[in-house]
Write a protein that holds these residues in place. Structure first.
Motif, PDB file in Angstrom:
ATOM      1  N   THR A  83       1.909   2.301   2.035  1.00 47.97           N
ATOM      2  CA  THR A  83       2.328   3.286   3.877  1.00 47.97           C
ATOM      3  C   THR A  83       3.423   3.871   4.282  1.00 47.97           C
ATOM      4  O   THR A  83       3.344   5.269   4.350  1.00 47.97           O
ATOM      5  CB  THR A  83       0.989   2.738   4.419  1.00 47.97           C
ATOM      6  OG1 THR A  83       0.492   2.200   4.347  1.00 47.97           O
ATOM      7  CG2 THR A  83       1.314   3.352   5.486  1.00 47.97           C
ATOM      8  N   LYS A 127       0.644  -1.162  -0.405  1.00 43.94           N
ATOM      9  CA  LYS A 127       0.136   0.014  -0.019  1.00 43.94           C
ATOM     10  C   LYS A 127       1.049   1.392  -0.302  1.00 43.94           C
ATOM     11  O   LYS A 127       0.110   2.267  -0.033  1.00 43.94           O
ATOM     12  CB  LYS A 127      -0.709   0.212   0.999  1.00 43.94           C
ATOM     13  CG  LYS A 127      -2.236  -1.144   1.564  1.00 43.94           C
ATOM     14  CD  LYS A 127      -3.008  -0.945   2.367  1.00 43.94           C
ATOM     15  CE  LYS A 127      -3.891  -2.379   2.324  1.00 43.94           C
ATOM     16  NZ  LYS A 127      -3.764  -3.090   3.244  1.00 43.94           N
ATOM     17  N   ASN A 179       4.453   6.702   1.683  1.00 42.04           N
ATOM     18  CA  ASN A 179       3.610   7.991   1.710  1.00 42.04           C
ATOM     19  C   ASN A 179       3.850   9.222   2.979  1.00 42.04           C
ATOM     20  O   ASN A 179       3.964  10.587   2.919  1.00 42.04           O
ATOM     21  CB  ASN A 179       1.681   7.796   1.666  1.00 42.04           C
ATOM     22  CG  ASN A 179       2.134   7.133   0.898  1.00 42.04           C
ATOM     23  OD1 ASN A 179       2.245   7.381  -0.315  1.00 42.04           O
ATOM     24  ND2 ASN A 179       0.467   5.784   0.160  1.00 42.04           N
TER      25      ASN A 179
END
Length: 111
Positions: free
Chosen positions: A7, A5, A10
């Motif tokens: 994550t 993802k 980010n």
């Protein structure tokens, strides 16, 4: 198949951006994953005035299934919390169902 993802990437980009734009004087990252090491290196180089705190999502020492702290991350933080207690984790959880403008968002049962 494992779903990536992004994550950590980010999170790292947002932390770096906030520090560079001077939107904060301290960042606190809760991770034991080496994927956040690059942002810690960049913060030390490009924003040394920003204090870096690191909270490791591990059990208290002496509890079962103890994992080990990432020593490389620890060396890059100004301060470190080496564990999260179960009671702290319990009170920080969202409720089972979170209201939205549409239908409530529900936590997956495996959480």
């Amino acid at each position: 198949m494992i779903e990536e993802k992004q994550t950590d990437e980010n999170l790292s980009l947002q932390v770096y951006r906030d520090a560079i734009k001077r939107h904060c004087d301290q960042v606190v990252i809760c991770s034991n994953d080496s994927d956040v090491e690059p942002v810690l290196n960049l913060l030390a180089q490009d924003a040394p005035e920003v204090t870096v705190g690191l909270i490791l999502p591990l059990r208290e020492p002496g509890e079962q299934a103890q994992r080990f702290s990432n020593k490389r991350l620890i060396g890059k933080a100004h301060w470190v919390r080496h564990y999260i207690r179960d009671d702290e984790l319990a009170v920080s959880q969202l409720p089972q169902n979170v209201p939205t403008k549409k239908k409530p968002a529900s936590k997956p049962t495996h959480w």
